[in-house]
Design an enzyme around this catalytic site. Structure first.
Site, mmCIF file in Angstrom:
data_model
loop_
_atom_site.group_PDB
_atom_site.id
_atom_site.type_symbol
_atom_site.label_atom_id
_atom_site.label_comp_id
_atom_site.label_asym_id
_atom_site.label_seq_id
_atom_site.Cartn_x
_atom_site.Cartn_y
_atom_site.Cartn_z
ATOM 1 N N GLN A 82 0.831 -1.199 0.000
ATOM 2 C CA GLN A 82 0.000 0.000 0.000
ATOM 3 C C GLN A 82 0.876 1.264 0.000
ATOM 4 O O GLN A 82 2.024 1.230 0.447
ATOM 5 C CB GLN A 82 -0.914 0.005 1.233
ATOM 6 C CG GLN A 82 -1.914 -1.139 1.260
ATOM 7 C CD GLN A 82 -2.715 -1.155 2.553
ATOM 8 O OE1 GLN A 82 -2.170 -1.060 3.638
ATOM 9 N NE2 GLN A 82 -4.027 -1.260 2.424
ATOM 10 N N PHE A 83 0.323 2.373 -0.503
ATOM 11 C CA PHE A 83 0.999 3.654 -0.447
ATOM 12 C C PHE A 83 0.692 4.298 0.912
ATOM 13 O O PHE A 83 -0.466 4.555 1.236
ATOM 14 C CB PHE A 83 0.537 4.561 -1.578
ATOM 15 C CG PHE A 83 1.078 4.151 -2.924
ATOM 16 C CD1 PHE A 83 2.381 4.477 -3.282
ATOM 17 C CD2 PHE A 83 0.294 3.432 -3.811
ATOM 18 C CE1 PHE A 83 2.881 4.097 -4.515
ATOM 19 C CE2 PHE A 83 0.786 3.054 -5.045
ATOM 20 C CZ PHE A 83 2.097 3.390 -5.404
ATOM 21 N N ILE A 84 1.713 4.575 1.672
ATOM 22 C CA ILE A 84 1.551 5.118 3.025
ATOM 23 C C ILE A 84 1.861 6.618 2.984
ATOM 24 O O ILE A 84 2.924 7.034 2.510
ATOM 25 C CB ILE A 84 2.494 4.413 4.021
ATOM 26 C CG1 ILE A 84 2.361 2.883 3.887
ATOM 27 C CG2 ILE A 84 2.198 4.868 5.445
ATOM 28 C CD1 ILE A 84 0.988 2.340 4.132
ATOM 29 N N HIS B 60 13.506 -3.815 1.268
ATOM 30 C CA HIS B 60 13.387 -3.846 -0.200
ATOM 31 C C HIS B 60 14.280 -4.959 -0.740
ATOM 32 O O HIS B 60 15.479 -5.007 -0.413
ATOM 33 C CB HIS B 60 13.813 -2.506 -0.803
ATOM 34 C CG HIS B 60 13.628 -2.454 -2.295
ATOM 35 N ND1 HIS B 60 12.406 -2.228 -2.878
ATOM 36 C CD2 HIS B 60 14.511 -2.622 -3.314
ATOM 37 C CE1 HIS B 60 12.544 -2.246 -4.202
ATOM 38 N NE2 HIS B 60 13.807 -2.482 -4.483
ATOM 39 N N ASP C 12 11.767 4.259 -3.132
ATOM 40 C CA ASP C 12 12.920 3.429 -2.766
ATOM 41 C C ASP C 12 14.227 4.225 -2.848
ATOM 42 O O ASP C 12 15.259 3.700 -3.271
ATOM 43 C CB ASP C 12 13.011 2.185 -3.668
ATOM 44 C CG ASP C 12 11.748 1.363 -3.650
ATOM 45 O OD1 ASP C 12 11.065 1.367 -2.622
ATOM 46 O OD2 ASP C 12 11.427 0.722 -4.674
ATOM 47 N N PRO D 140 27.483 -35.842 -0.572
ATOM 48 C CA PRO D 140 28.920 -35.814 -0.868
ATOM 49 C C PRO D 140 29.410 -34.384 -0.920
ATOM 50 O O PRO D 140 28.622 -33.439 -1.031
ATOM 51 C CB PRO D 140 28.995 -36.480 -2.253
ATOM 52 C CG PRO D 140 27.662 -36.231 -2.881
ATOM 53 C CD PRO D 140 26.666 -36.190 -1.748
ATOM 54 N N GLN E 130 30.618 -31.025 -2.416
ATOM 55 C CA GLN E 130 30.128 -30.403 -3.645
ATOM 56 C C GLN E 130 31.102 -30.595 -4.806
ATOM 57 O O GLN E 130 30.686 -30.771 -5.950
ATOM 58 C CB GLN E 130 29.882 -28.913 -3.411
ATOM 59 C CG GLN E 130 29.200 -28.213 -4.574
ATOM 60 C CD GLN E 130 28.698 -26.837 -4.205
ATOM 61 O OE1 GLN E 130 28.916 -26.373 -3.096
ATOM 62 N NE2 GLN E 130 28.012 -26.180 -5.109
ATOM 63 N N VAL F 54 22.156 -27.913 1.609
ATOM 64 C CA VAL F 54 21.712 -29.297 1.834
ATOM 65 C C VAL F 54 22.157 -29.799 3.201
ATOM 66 O O VAL F 54 21.365 -30.347 3.974
ATOM 67 C CB VAL F 54 22.249 -30.215 0.715
ATOM 68 C CG1 VAL F 54 21.853 -31.664 0.974
ATOM 69 C CG2 VAL F 54 21.718 -29.763 -0.646
ATOM 70 N N GLN G 55 23.077 -28.134 5.884
ATOM 71 C CA GLN G 55 22.433 -27.425 6.986
ATOM 72 C C GLN G 55 20.998 -27.898 7.172
ATOM 73 O O GLN G 55 20.544 -28.110 8.303
ATOM 74 C CB GLN G 55 22.466 -25.915 6.718
ATOM 75 C CG GLN G 55 21.920 -25.059 7.844
ATOM 76 C CD GLN G 55 22.807 -25.068 9.081
ATOM 77 O OE1 GLN G 55 23.994 -25.353 9.002
ATOM 78 N NE2 GLN G 55 22.228 -24.775 10.229
ATOM 79 N N CYS H 262 43.200 -36.287 6.532
ATOM 80 C CA CYS H 262 42.823 -35.731 7.835
ATOM 81 C C CYS H 262 43.834 -36.055 8.927
ATOM 82 O O CYS H 262 43.998 -35.287 9.873
ATOM 83 C CB CYS H 262 41.424 -36.206 8.228
ATOM 84 S SG CYS H 262 41.209 -37.983 8.121
ATOM 85 N N LYS I 255 44.436 -21.430 -1.250
ATOM 86 C CA LYS I 255 44.543 -21.372 0.212
ATOM 87 C C LYS I 255 45.915 -21.890 0.671
ATOM 88 O O LYS I 255 46.537 -21.334 1.584
ATOM 89 C CB LYS I 255 43.418 -22.200 0.830
ATOM 90 C CG LYS I 255 43.411 -22.233 2.343
ATOM 91 C CD LYS I 255 42.281 -23.111 2.854
ATOM 92 C CE LYS I 255 42.354 -23.299 4.363
ATOM 93 N NZ LYS I 255 41.319 -24.231 4.862
#
Length: 926
Positions: free
Chosen positions: A99-101, A117, A153, A612, A614, A647, A649, A731, A781
Site C-alpha cells: 500500500q501507499f503510506i 526492499h 525506494d 557428498p 560439492q 543441503v 544445513q 585428515c 589457500k
C-alpha cells in the site's frame, strides 16, 4: 548471555505496516526480542481469509487495523491517519507493504520509518525487484533496509546484505534461501541498531540506479530472438508470478522451471512455438527450447490458460488420461480430502469437482497445511507441493492422489542418464542426477553445477544441485523405507547379504570407480585403486559380517535386578537402529569416507541420506547406481549432491533426521553443534523439531615426534608419507614434525633429496607420485598458507609454489625453523606442506608438552627404537590414534576418531556400530 542482554536492553514501541508470512515472522521475532508492537496495520481479509500478519497479531491481542487504503485521490484519509496516531508508535517497521503510506504516517514516529526492499539499492528500485534481478542476469542478489522518504525506494540506507545468484536460481530460490530468512534477521537487527542509537543513514547514490515497473502478464511474453541465457533469465525471472508465456497451438502457455541445458540435443518430438525460429522438443525431461545462439533451455512445467499445469514432458499426452473408477476405500479417501479442502477454503460453501484450490483463495501456506493434513490421515500417500500446482481443481487432484495411492506413478525400471568419457583406456559411465527413493532425478528446481577435473581444470559434468525440496523428498523416502518399507522388515542376515553383494559389485567396478575418483578428486590412480576403492570394499565386507551379530555379546544383555517378592522380573537390553541418518562427507577421500560411515549405518539397520562434497560427487552417485543394482530397496540410500550450506544445513536441522554423521572441517563441525544448541533452545518453546545424535570427525594438526635413536631412513620415508600421502589432503596427515636436534639437519637433507625424485603429473599415469590438489580454491589457500609461513620467519627449504602446468598442482613443500607461536605451527594446511620444528636432545617431556599444545587431537606418531619410551609417549599424547614407527596404518577393524576439537565418535571397527544404534531396556514381570 550478559553481553547479549546488555547489547539489546533498549526496547521500542513499534507499528508494523504490511502483510504476508514475511511480515508475520518479523512481527514474531521483534516481540520475542522484547519490543512492544503497539499496532499492526495490514490489508483487509481476502475471500474470508485473514492475512498471516493479522492472524498472528490477533492471536496475541495486538491491535489490528485493516485499511483497504490510506489515501484517497492522493490525499491522506484523516480517519485512517488518526487511527494510526492513536497507537503512539516510536518507529514504523514496513517488512512487506503493497500500500501507499502517506508521509504524515511515515514521518510521524520519533524514529521515522524503515522499509525492507529485495534488491541491492539503488539497483532495481520498484515493486518487481527480485524479478528484475534474474531477468537482467545479475550475479548478485540481496536486500536493503532503508529509511523511508518521499521518493520511490530512494531513502538513506540502514543496512544491506547480498548473496550469489546461481545459474538456475528462481525467484522462489532466492526468496527461500536468502531474502526471506536473512531478511527477517536483518529487520530485527535494524530495529536493535535504531533502539541503541547506532543505526546509520547512508545516502543513496544515483550512480548505477535503475527503476523497473511492475511485471504484468501482458508484458511477460517471451521474445525468442535472444541467446539461451537471456531466454532462461526471462523465464526464471517471471517464475511463478506473473509467468513468462508463449503461444503454442493458438493458446497462451506459461513456462515454469527453466534451466540451462549443457548437453547434446536430446531426442524428442518437435513442438512449434509462435515467434521461435526453431521448434522446441518435447523430451522425457521436459520442453527443450533454443536460443539464437543454438544453446538450449529446459522447461519442466507448462500451464494452460484454464490454470491446468502439466509436466512439459507430457504435453502430447496431457489429454489422454481417462478418469479412474474409485473403490469404496478410495471414495472415502476422496471425501476425507474434500473435508480437508473445506476446512481450508472456509469461504467456499461447497467443494465441488470444479473448485479450484487457488482461485478460491488458497496460498502456498495452505498447500503445506493441506498436504500435512492428508499425510496424517493417509501416511502411505506421499504428495509433494508440486502435485497441488499440477492439479488445482478438486476432481483433478483426487484423480492424481488416487493414482499415487495405487502406485501407478511409480517407475520400476532404474533409468540412468550418464555422462560418459573415454579415459584411462576405458569408458566410464557417470550418473549426474540426485538419487532419491531409488531413482536418478533432476534437482527439484532444475539447478546444476559443474564438477571440475583438477588435472586440467576442464568440466567433467554438470551435476544436479539438490534443493531444500530435494532434501525433504530424500528424508521422507528414507523415513518411509525405515518405518514401513521392506528394509525395516528385513532380517539382519539378509541385510548383510545385500551389503556383501554391494561390496562385490564395487570390486567388480573397482577400475571404473578408481578412474572416476582420480579425475574428480585428483587422487593418483594407483592410490585410488588400492586405498580409496580397495578400503571401501573391505569396509562394506567387514560391516556386512556384523549385521547378524549385533544382538550378541555386549550388544544385548540380560541384567540381574532386585526382585520385589513374590514377583519375578527379567530385564534385558537390545540394540535398535536409530532411523534416518544424515551423512555428510568431505572431498579428500570421496568414496572411502562414504564407506566408512554408510557401511556401519546400514549394518545397524538404518536408512540414510548422504551429501557428498560439492566438488567431488561422482563416485557417490556411481555408488548409488551400484546399490540399486545390488537390490537395496528404494529409499534406503539417497544421495544429494550440492551445497553444504544449503543441503547439509537443512539435513542437520530436519526433524525427521535422527542422527548426523559428519566428516570435515572443525568450523563446519562447530556449526553443526551450534545448530544443535539452538535446536535445544527452540525445543524449549516449540515441538517443531528434535534433538539428534551427532558424531564428528574433524580437522587435525597431528604431531609426529622423531627421536635420534630411530631408523632414520625409515623415519624419512614414513615421515614423507605422513605428510604427502594423497597430496597432503589427509585428515590424519602429520601437520607438524618434531625432530631431535642431533639428527634434524640430516633428516631435512634426506627429505629434500627424496622430494626431488617425486614425479608430479597426471594422476592417471601409473608412474606419478603426486597429483593435483583437489580444487582451485584449495590450491590458492595452500599458497597463502606458505606465504604466511615465510612472513612469520619460518625457513622455506623447498617448494611453496604452484607447478607451472595446467591444473591445480603444488610443489611438495618443506618449512624448518618453525616456532610454536607461528600460524603454520598451529593451523592445519591440509596439503603437501611439511612443517618441521627442532627439539633439544633428550627432552622427552618438553617435546610432549609442545606436541599436545594444540586444539586438535586426531592422530599422532613417534619414531624411536626404545619401546619403553614409545609406549610412554603413546600414553601421554592427546590423540585418538597413535602410530609407533609407522604412519597412516588404518584398518577397517580398528576404531578411528579424534579428541578435543578433532571431534567425537568413532568410524570403523566394532565401536562405529555404537554410533548408529540405540539401547532399549525391557523389563518383564512373571
Amino acid at each position: 548471555f550478559n553481553s547479549f542482554y546488555q547489547a539489546y536492553q533498549q526496547k521500542l514501541k513499534l507499528a508494523l505496516i504490511g502483510q504476508s508470512i514475511f511480515g508475520q515472522e518479523v512481527y514474531n521475532k521483534l516481540r520475542k526480542e522484547g519490543h512492544k508492537v503497539v499496532g499492526v496495520f495490514t490489508v483487509p481479509d481476502k475471500n474470508g481469509q485473514a492475512d498471516p500478519l493479522a492472524l498472528a497479531a490477533e492471536k496475541d491481542g495486538t491491535p489490528v487495523f485493516k485499511f483497504p487504503r490510506w489515501r484517497n485521490k492522493g490525499k491522506p484519509i484523516q480517519e485512517v491517519v488518526a487511527a494510526y496516531k492513536s497507537v503512539g508508535a516510536e518507529l514504523n517497521v514496513l517488512p512487506f507493504c503493497t500500500q501507499f503510506i502517506p508521509m504524515d504516517v511515515i514521518d510521524c514516529p520519533k524514529h521515522g520509518s524503515i522499509i525492507y526492499h529485495p534488491s541491492i539499492l539503488p539497483r532495481h528500485r520498484g515493486a518487481s525487484a527480485i524479478n528484475w534481478t534474474l531477468i537482467q542476469g545479475d550475479k548478485k542478489a540481496g536486500f536493503t533496509i532503508f529509511w523511508a522518504d518521499d521518493g520511490l525506494d530512494t531513502g538513506p540506507i540502514l543496512l544491506q546484505r547480498e548473496c550469489d545468484v546461481g545459474q538456475n536460481d528462481t525467484v522462489d530460490d532466492l526468496y527461500n534461501r536468502f531474502l526471506f530468512p536473512e531478511g527477517i534477521k536483518a529487520m530485527v537487527e535494524a530495529v536493535h541498531l535504531i533502539a541503541n542509537g547506532k543505526a546509520p543513514r547512508i545516502p543513496q547514490t544515483e550512480e548505477g540506479a535503475t527503476y523497473e515497473g511492475i511485471q504484468k502478464k501482458e508484458n511477460a511474453e517471451i521474445s525468442w530472438d535472444q541467446p539461451a541465457s537471456a531466454l532462461h533469465n526471462w523465464i526464471r525471472g517471471h517464475d511463478k508470478v506473473p509467468g513468462a508465456w508463449a503461444t503454442i497451438d493458438g493458446q497462451v502457455v506459461t513456462f515454469y522451471g527453466s534451466s540451462l541445458l549443457d548437453a547434446s540435443v536430446p531426442a524428442g518430438q518437435e513442438l512449434a512455438i509462435k515467434g521461435a525460429s526453431r521448434p522446441g522438443l518435447i523430451t522425457k525431461n521436459g520442453l527443450v527450447v533454443f536460443g539464437n545462439d543454438g544453446k538450449m533451455v529446459l522447461v519442466r512445467n507448462l500451464q494452460f490458460k484454464d490454470g491446468r499445469m502439466i509436466p512439459a514432458s507430457k504435453y502430447f499426452s496431457a489429454d489422454e488420461t481417462t478418469a479412474l473408477e474409485l473403490t469404496e476405500e478410495e471414495k472415502k479417501m476422496a471425501e476425507d480430502i474434500r473435508a480437508i479442502w473445506k476446512g481450508i477454503l472456509s469461504n467456499v460453501a461447497v467443494i465441488e469437482d470444479s473448485t479450484d484450490f487457488f482461485k478460491s483463495g488458497a496460498s502456498s501456506m495452505h498447500v503445506v497445511r493441506m498436504l500435512e493434513e492428508i499425510k496424517q490421515k493417509y501416511s502411505g500417500l506421499q504428495l509433494q507441493n508440486e502435485d497441488v500446482y499440477m492439479a488445482t481443481k478438486f476432481a483433478d487432484f483426487i484423480q492424481m492422489a488416487v493414482r499415487k495411492f495405487r502406485g501407478e506413478d511409480k517407475e520400476e525400471e532404474l533409468v540412468i542418464d550418464y555422462v560418459s568419457k573415454n579415459v584411462n583406456n576405458m569408458t566410464v559411465n557417470m550418473p549426474y542426477q540426485c538419487f532419491i527413493n531409488g531413482q536418478f532425478i533432476n534437482a527439484d528446481d532444475g539447478k546444476t553445477y559443474d564438477t571440475i577435473n583438477p588435472t586440467d581444470g576442464s568440466v567433467i559434468a554438470s551435476v544436479s544441485s539438490a534443493s531444500l525440496a530435494d532434501v525433504d523428498k530424500a528424508v521422507a523416502a528414507a523415513k518411509e523405507a525405515f518405518e514401513n518399507g521392506e528394509w525395516g522388515r528385513m532380517n539382519a542376515r539378509e541385510r548383510g547379504r545385500l551389503m556383501y553383494r554391494l561390496a562385490d559389485l564395487m570390486e567388480e567396478h573397482q577400475e571404473e570407480l578408481a578412474t572416476i575418483e582420480s579425475i574428480d578428486s585428483g587422487a593418483v590412480y594407483t592410490l585410488a585403486l588400492k586405498t580409496h576403492v580397495g578400503m571401501s570394499v573391505q569396509t562394506f565386507r567387514y560391516f556386512a559380517g556384523w549385521c547378524d551379530k549385533i544382538q550378541a555379546s555386549e550388544y544385548g544383555a540380560t541384567i540381574p535386578i532386585s526382585q520385589a517378592r513374590p514377583n519375578h522380573n527379567l530385564t534385558f537390553t537390545k540394540k535398535e537402529p536409530i532411523g534416518v541418518c544424515a551423512i555428510v562427507i568431505p572431498w579428500n577421500y570421496p568414496l572411502m569416507m562414504l564407506a566408512w560411515k554408510s557401511a556401519a549405518c546400514l549394518a545397524a539397520g538404518n536408512t540414510l541420506v548422504l551429501k557428498p562434497a560439492q566438488v567431488t560427487p561422482l563416485t557417490s552417485l556411481k555408488f548409488a547406481e551400484l546399490s540399486a543394482k545390488a537390490g537395496f530397496p528404494k529409499g534406503v540410500i539417497n544421495i544429494l549432491p550440492g551445497s553444504g550450506g544449503l543441503v547439509g544445513q537443512h539435513l542437520s536441522e530436519h526433524p525427521d533426521v535422527r542422527k548426523v554423521g559428519f566428516t570435515g572441517s572443525t568450523p563446519t563441525g562447530k556449526q553443526i553443534m551450534k545448530s544443535c544448541f539452538y535446536m535445544i533452545i527452540y525445543i524449549f518453546y516449540s515441538a517443531a523439531t528434535n534433538l539428534k545424535k551427532v558424531s564428528l570427525e574433524l580437522g587435525g594438526k597431528s604431531p609426529l615426534i622423531i627421536f635420534s635413536d630411530c631408523e632414520l631412513d625409515r623415519a624419512v620415508k614414513m615421515g614423507m608419507g605422513a605428510v604427502y600421502f594423497n597430496k597432503g589432503e589427509n585428515c590424519i596427515a602429520a601437520g607438524r614434525l618434531f625432530v631431535e636436534e642431533s639428527i634434524h639437519d640430516e633428516f631435512v637433507r634426506k627429505v629434500v633429496e627424496e622430494i626431488k625424485k617425486m614425479k608430479i603429473g597426471d594422476p592417471l599415469d601409473r608412474s606419478t607420485d603426486h597429483g593435483p590438489q583437489n580444487h582451485k580454491a584449495h590450491l590458492e589457500k595452500l599458497l597463502q598458507y606458505c606465504e604466511t609461513g615465510v612472513k612469520e620467519g619460518a625457513t622455506l627449504v623447498y617448494g611453496g609454489r604452484q607447478v607451472r602446468r595446467p591444473g591445480f598442482f603444488m610443489e611438495p613443500t618443506v618449512f624448518t625453523d618453525v616456532e610454536d607461536h607461528m600460524y603454520i605451527a598451529q593451523e592445519e594446511s591440509f596439503g603437501p606442506v611439511m612443517v618441521i620444528s627442532k627439539f633439544k636432545n633428550g627432552d622427552v617431556d618438553g617435546v610432549l608438552q609442545r606436541a599436545n599444545t594444540t586444539e586438535y587431537g586426531l592422530a599422532s606418531g613417534v619414531f624411536t627404537k626404545d619401546i619403553s619410551k614409545a609406549l610412554y609417549i603413546s600414553e601421554k599424547l592427546e590423540a585418538g590414534t597413535v602410530f609407533i614407527n609407522t604412519y597412516n596404518k588404518t584398518d577397517v577393524a580398528a576404531p578411528f576418531g579424534g579428541f578435543k576439537q578433532s571431534g567425537f565418535g568413532k568410524d570403523l571397527g566394532e565401536e562405529a556400530l555404537h554410533e548408529y544404534l540405540r539401547t532399549k531396556a525391557i523389563t518383564v514381570e512373571y
